[in-house]
Motif scaffolding. Structure first.
Motif, PDB file in Angstrom:
ATOM      1  N   ALA A 150      74.191 -12.671  42.872  1.00 18.78           N
ATOM      2  CA  ALA A 150      74.574 -11.385  42.293  1.00 18.78           C
ATOM      3  C   ALA A 150      75.054 -10.364  43.320  1.00 18.78           C
ATOM      4  CB  ALA A 150      73.402 -10.803  41.505  1.00 18.78           C
ATOM      5  N   SER A 151      74.760 -10.571  44.588  1.00 17.01           N
ATOM      6  CA  SER A 151      75.042  -9.531  45.589  1.00 17.01           C
ATOM      7  C   SER A 151      75.870 -10.058  46.762  1.00 17.01           C
ATOM      8  CB  SER A 151      73.725  -8.973  46.124  1.00 17.01           C
ATOM      9  OG  SER A 151      73.957  -8.015  47.129  1.00 17.01           O
ATOM     10  N   ASN A 152      76.630  -9.162  47.357  1.00 15.92           N
ATOM     11  CA  ASN A 152      77.358  -9.482  48.585  1.00 15.92           C
ATOM     12  C   ASN A 152      76.784  -8.716  49.785  1.00 15.92           C
ATOM     13  OD1 ASN A 152      78.247  -6.931  47.905  1.00 15.92           O
ATOM     14  ND2 ASN A 152      80.401  -7.330  48.341  1.00 15.92           N
ATOM     15  N   TYR A 153      75.577  -8.193  49.631  1.00 15.45           N
ATOM     16  CA  TYR A 153      74.956  -7.363  50.664  1.00 15.45           C
ATOM     17  C   TYR A 153      74.602  -8.178  51.910  1.00 15.45           C
ATOM     18  CZ  TYR A 153      71.493  -4.572  53.112  1.00 15.45           C
ATOM     19  OH  TYR A 153      70.795  -3.898  54.078  1.00 15.45           O
ATOM     20  N   LEU A 154      74.949  -7.620  53.058  1.00 14.13           N
ATOM     21  CA  LEU A 154      74.552  -8.152  54.362  1.00 14.13           C
ATOM     22  C   LEU A 154      73.951  -6.998  55.163  1.00 14.13           C
ATOM     23  CD1 LEU A 154      77.714 -10.241  55.320  1.00 14.13           C
ATOM     24  CD2 LEU A 154      75.475 -11.133  54.677  1.00 14.13           C
ATOM     25  N   PRO A 155      72.709  -7.144  55.651  1.00 14.59           N
ATOM     26  CA  PRO A 155      72.133  -6.091  56.480  1.00 14.59           C
ATOM     27  C   PRO A 155      73.006  -5.827  57.717  1.00 14.59           C
ATOM     28  CG  PRO A 155      70.450  -7.658  55.819  1.00 14.59           C
ATOM     29  CD  PRO A 155      71.769  -8.245  55.409  1.00 14.59           C
ATOM     30  N   LYS A 156      72.982  -4.607  58.207  1.00 11.32           N
ATOM     31  CA  LYS A 156      73.842  -4.195  59.328  1.00 11.32           C
ATOM     32  C   LYS A 156      73.678  -5.070  60.565  1.00 11.32           C
ATOM     33  CE  LYS A 156      74.430   0.519  57.898  1.00 11.32           C
ATOM     34  NZ  LYS A 156      74.424   1.921  58.186  1.00 11.32           N
ATOM     35  N   VAL A 180      87.178  -7.287  53.415  1.00 11.94           N
ATOM     36  CA  VAL A 180      88.007  -7.944  52.386  1.00 11.94           C
ATOM     37  C   VAL A 180      87.344  -9.235  51.934  1.00 11.94           C
ATOM     38  CG1 VAL A 180      90.224  -9.099  51.965  1.00 11.94           C
ATOM     39  CG2 VAL A 180      90.171  -6.923  53.175  1.00 11.94           C
ATOM     40  N   PHE A 181      86.893 -10.058  52.889  1.00 11.20           N
ATOM     41  CA  PHE A 181      86.249 -11.325  52.535  1.00 11.20           C
ATOM     42  C   PHE A 181      84.904 -11.106  51.855  1.00 11.20           C
ATOM     43  CE2 PHE A 181      89.175 -12.990  55.766  1.00 11.20           C
ATOM     44  CZ  PHE A 181      89.761 -14.001  55.018  1.00 11.20           C
ATOM     45  N   LEU A 182      84.191 -10.069  52.275  1.00  8.66           N
ATOM     46  CA  LEU A 182      82.873  -9.814  51.697  1.00  8.66           C
ATOM     47  C   LEU A 182      82.954  -9.317  50.257  1.00  8.66           C
ATOM     48  CD1 LEU A 182      81.071  -8.274  54.774  1.00  8.66           C
ATOM     49  CD2 LEU A 182      80.987 -10.630  53.925  1.00  8.66           C
ATOM     50  N   ASN A 183      84.120  -8.908  49.834  1.00 13.04           N
ATOM     51  CA  ASN A 183      84.310  -8.474  48.447  1.00 13.04           C
ATOM     52  C   ASN A 183      84.962  -9.549  47.594  1.00 13.04           C
ATOM     53  OD1 ASN A 183      83.158  -5.839  48.546  1.00 13.04           O
ATOM     54  ND2 ASN A 183      84.901  -5.229  49.799  1.00 13.04           N
ATOM     55  N   GLN A 184      85.055 -10.764  48.118  1.00 13.09           N
ATOM     56  CA  GLN A 184      85.635 -11.883  47.380  1.00 13.09           C
ATOM     57  C   GLN A 184      84.556 -12.877  46.982  1.00 13.09           C
ATOM     58  OE1 GLN A 184      88.756 -13.538  49.812  1.00 13.09           O
ATOM     59  NE2 GLN A 184      90.029 -11.707  49.674  1.00 13.09           N
ATOM     60  N   HIS A 185      84.982 -13.873  46.239  1.00  9.40           N
ATOM     61  CA  HIS A 185      84.071 -14.876  45.683  1.00  9.40           C
ATOM     62  C   HIS A 185      83.297 -15.647  46.747  1.00  9.40           C
ATOM     63  CE1 HIS A 185      83.047 -18.816  43.836  1.00  9.40           C
ATOM     64  NE2 HIS A 185      82.555 -17.994  42.938  1.00  9.40           N
ATOM     65  N   GLN A 223      67.644 -10.921  40.492  1.00 11.80           N
ATOM     66  CA  GLN A 223      68.964 -11.008  41.108  1.00 11.80           C
ATOM     67  C   GLN A 223      68.813 -11.218  42.614  1.00 11.80           C
ATOM     68  OE1 GLN A 223      70.645  -7.215  39.987  1.00 11.80           O
ATOM     69  NE2 GLN A 223      71.686  -8.146  38.244  1.00 11.80           N
ATOM     70  N   GLY A 224      69.648 -12.101  43.153  1.00 12.03           N
ATOM     71  CA  GLY A 224      69.684 -12.254  44.602  1.00 12.03           C
ATOM     72  C   GLY A 224      70.098 -10.937  45.235  1.00 12.03           C
ATOM     73  N   LYS A 225      69.420 -10.543  46.275  1.00  7.72           N
ATOM     74  CA  LYS A 225      69.675  -9.243  46.906  1.00  7.72           C
ATOM     75  C   LYS A 225      70.643  -9.335  48.087  1.00  7.72           C
ATOM     76  CE  LYS A 225      65.151  -7.308  45.672  1.00  7.72           C
ATOM     77  NZ  LYS A 225      65.331  -7.677  44.334  1.00  7.72           N
ATOM     78  N   TYR A 226      70.916 -10.561  48.551  1.00  6.82           N
ATOM     79  CA  TYR A 226      71.765 -10.758  49.718  1.00  6.82           C
ATOM     80  C   TYR A 226      72.935 -11.680  49.378  1.00  6.82           C
ATOM     81  CZ  TYR A 226      67.664  -8.973  52.169  1.00  6.82           C
ATOM     82  OH  TYR A 226      66.619  -8.200  52.586  1.00  6.82           O
ATOM     83  N   SER A 227      73.977 -11.605  50.180  1.00 10.96           N
ATOM     84  CA  SER A 227      75.126 -12.488  50.016  1.00 10.96           C
ATOM     85  C   SER A 227      74.714 -13.939  50.235  1.00 10.96           C
ATOM     86  CB  SER A 227      76.216 -12.132  51.027  1.00 10.96           C
ATOM     87  OG  SER A 227      77.225 -13.120  51.027  1.00 10.96           O
ATOM     88  N   ARG A 228      75.312 -14.818  49.474  1.00 11.59           N
ATOM     89  CA  ARG A 228      75.047 -16.246  49.656  1.00 11.59           C
ATOM     90  C   ARG A 228      75.551 -16.745  51.004  1.00 11.59           C
ATOM     91  NH1 ARG A 228      78.527 -18.269  44.841  1.00 11.59           N
ATOM     92  NH2 ARG A 228      80.528 -17.346  45.300  1.00 11.59           N
ATOM     93  N   LEU A 229      76.354 -15.934  51.705  1.00  8.35           N
ATOM     94  CA  LEU A 229      76.801 -16.315  53.041  1.00  8.35           C
ATOM     95  C   LEU A 229      75.661 -16.247  54.052  1.00  8.35           C
ATOM     96  CD1 LEU A 229      80.253 -14.496  53.196  1.00  8.35           C
ATOM     97  CD2 LEU A 229      79.800 -16.917  52.705  1.00  8.35           C
ATOM     98  N   LEU A 230      74.687 -15.389  53.813  1.00  8.26           N
ATOM     99  CA  LEU A 230      73.541 -15.265  54.707  1.00  8.26           C
ATOM    100  C   LEU A 230      72.617 -16.462  54.543  1.00  8.26           C
ATOM    101  CD1 LEU A 230      72.689 -13.137  56.744  1.00  8.26           C
ATOM    102  CD2 LEU A 230      71.345 -12.063  54.962  1.00  8.26           C
ATOM    103  N   ILE A 231      72.287 -16.783  53.290  1.00 13.11           N
ATOM    104  CA  ILE A 231      71.548 -17.992  52.918  1.00 13.11           C
ATOM    105  C   ILE A 231      71.745 -18.157  51.416  1.00 13.11           C
ATOM    106  CG2 ILE A 231      69.313 -16.855  52.572  1.00 13.11           C
ATOM    107  CD1 ILE A 231      68.064 -19.475  53.819  1.00 13.11           C
ATOM    108  N   ALA A 243      81.582 -14.539  49.067  1.00 16.37           N
ATOM    109  CA  ALA A 243      80.358 -13.813  49.402  1.00 16.37           C
ATOM    110  C   ALA A 243      79.377 -13.709  48.241  1.00 16.37           C
ATOM    111  CB  ALA A 243      80.698 -12.417  49.910  1.00 16.37           C
ATOM    112  N   PHE A 244      79.880 -13.715  47.006  1.00 13.28           N
ATOM    113  CA  PHE A 244      79.015 -13.560  45.826  1.00 13.28           C
ATOM    114  C   PHE A 244      79.817 -13.916  44.581  1.00 13.28           C
ATOM    115  CE2 PHE A 244      81.464  -9.797  45.852  1.00 13.28           C
ATOM    116  CZ  PHE A 244      81.264  -9.037  44.715  1.00 13.28           C
ATOM    117  N   ASP A 245      79.121 -14.003  43.462  1.00 13.75           N
ATOM    118  CA  ASP A 245      79.807 -14.269  42.193  1.00 13.75           C
ATOM    119  C   ASP A 245      80.110 -12.935  41.527  1.00 13.75           C
ATOM    120  OD1 ASP A 245      79.917 -16.989  42.494  1.00 13.75           O
ATOM    121  OD2 ASP A 245      78.102 -17.383  41.355  1.00 13.75           O
ATOM    122  N   ILE A 246      81.363 -12.582  41.550  1.00 14.97           N
ATOM    123  CA  ILE A 246      81.824 -11.293  41.048  1.00 14.97           C
ATOM    124  C   ILE A 246      81.485 -11.155  39.562  1.00 14.97           C
ATOM    125  CG2 ILE A 246      83.879  -9.862  40.681  1.00 14.97           C
ATOM    126  CD1 ILE A 246      85.077 -11.443  43.158  1.00 14.97           C
TER     127      ILE A 246
END
Length: 156
Positions: A16-22, A32-37, A61-69, A39-42
């Motif tokens: 649910a989220s594209n959030y990545l901690p700083k 741009v990539f972090l706002n695309q599919h 809901q997942g709180k972090y981007s699936r790119l992190l884990i 990073a998360f399911d739009i």
């Protein structure tokens, strides 16, 4: 007909989220990539909230981007922390130390799974006799993004 109580339904939206901690510096990617599919399911965040409101049920809901884990993968899956997604290299995931892998598993993956298990066990412990588990899957796009679990003892 099987009838469900709203407290017998759990919606899980892992992507649910594209959030990545700083401290992860966007994993070396542009916004741009972090706002695309990749990073998360739009739309899954809004969809799962809308469904939970309509069904009057719980949502996780997942709180972090699936790119992190990726919470929707087993820990032994080599893509649980992806180095490449849709032919795009994820620089911040390449050559991770064992301590960083353990940190992400502990801080994000295990925490999410414990919450799901706690709620799931609560639902199973409800005074309904011997529960029958009926899973329902809602597909968003081509990925299994949102899972709704319903539990009932009524088989007719």
């Amino acid at each position: 007909m099987v009838k469900y109580s709203s407290n017998q339904i759990l919606i899980i939206a892992d992507h649910a989220s594209n959030y990545l901690p700083k401290e992860y510096y966007k994993l070396g990617l542009t916004s741009v990539f972090l706002n695309q599919h990749i990073a998360f399911d739009i739309g899954v965040k809004e969809l799962s909230l809308d469904l939970s409101n309509r069904l009057k049920c719980k949502v996780i809901q997942g709180k972090y981007s699936r790119l992190l884990i990726d919470l929707n993968r087993d820990l032994d899956d080599p893509t649980v922390i992806p180095e490449i997604v849709d032919r795009k290299i994820i620089p911040g995931n390449i050559g991770l130390s064992k301590s960083e892998l353990r940190l992400r598993v502990k801080k994000i993956y295990n925490k999410s799974r414990k919450l799901i298990n706690r709620i799931f066990l609560f639902i199973l412990a409800m005074p309904m006799g011997i529960p029958l588990l009926l899973p329902f899957f809602l597909i968003y796009g081509s990925y299994l993004s949102l899972i709704v679990f319903a539990i009932s003892t009524d088989s007719g």
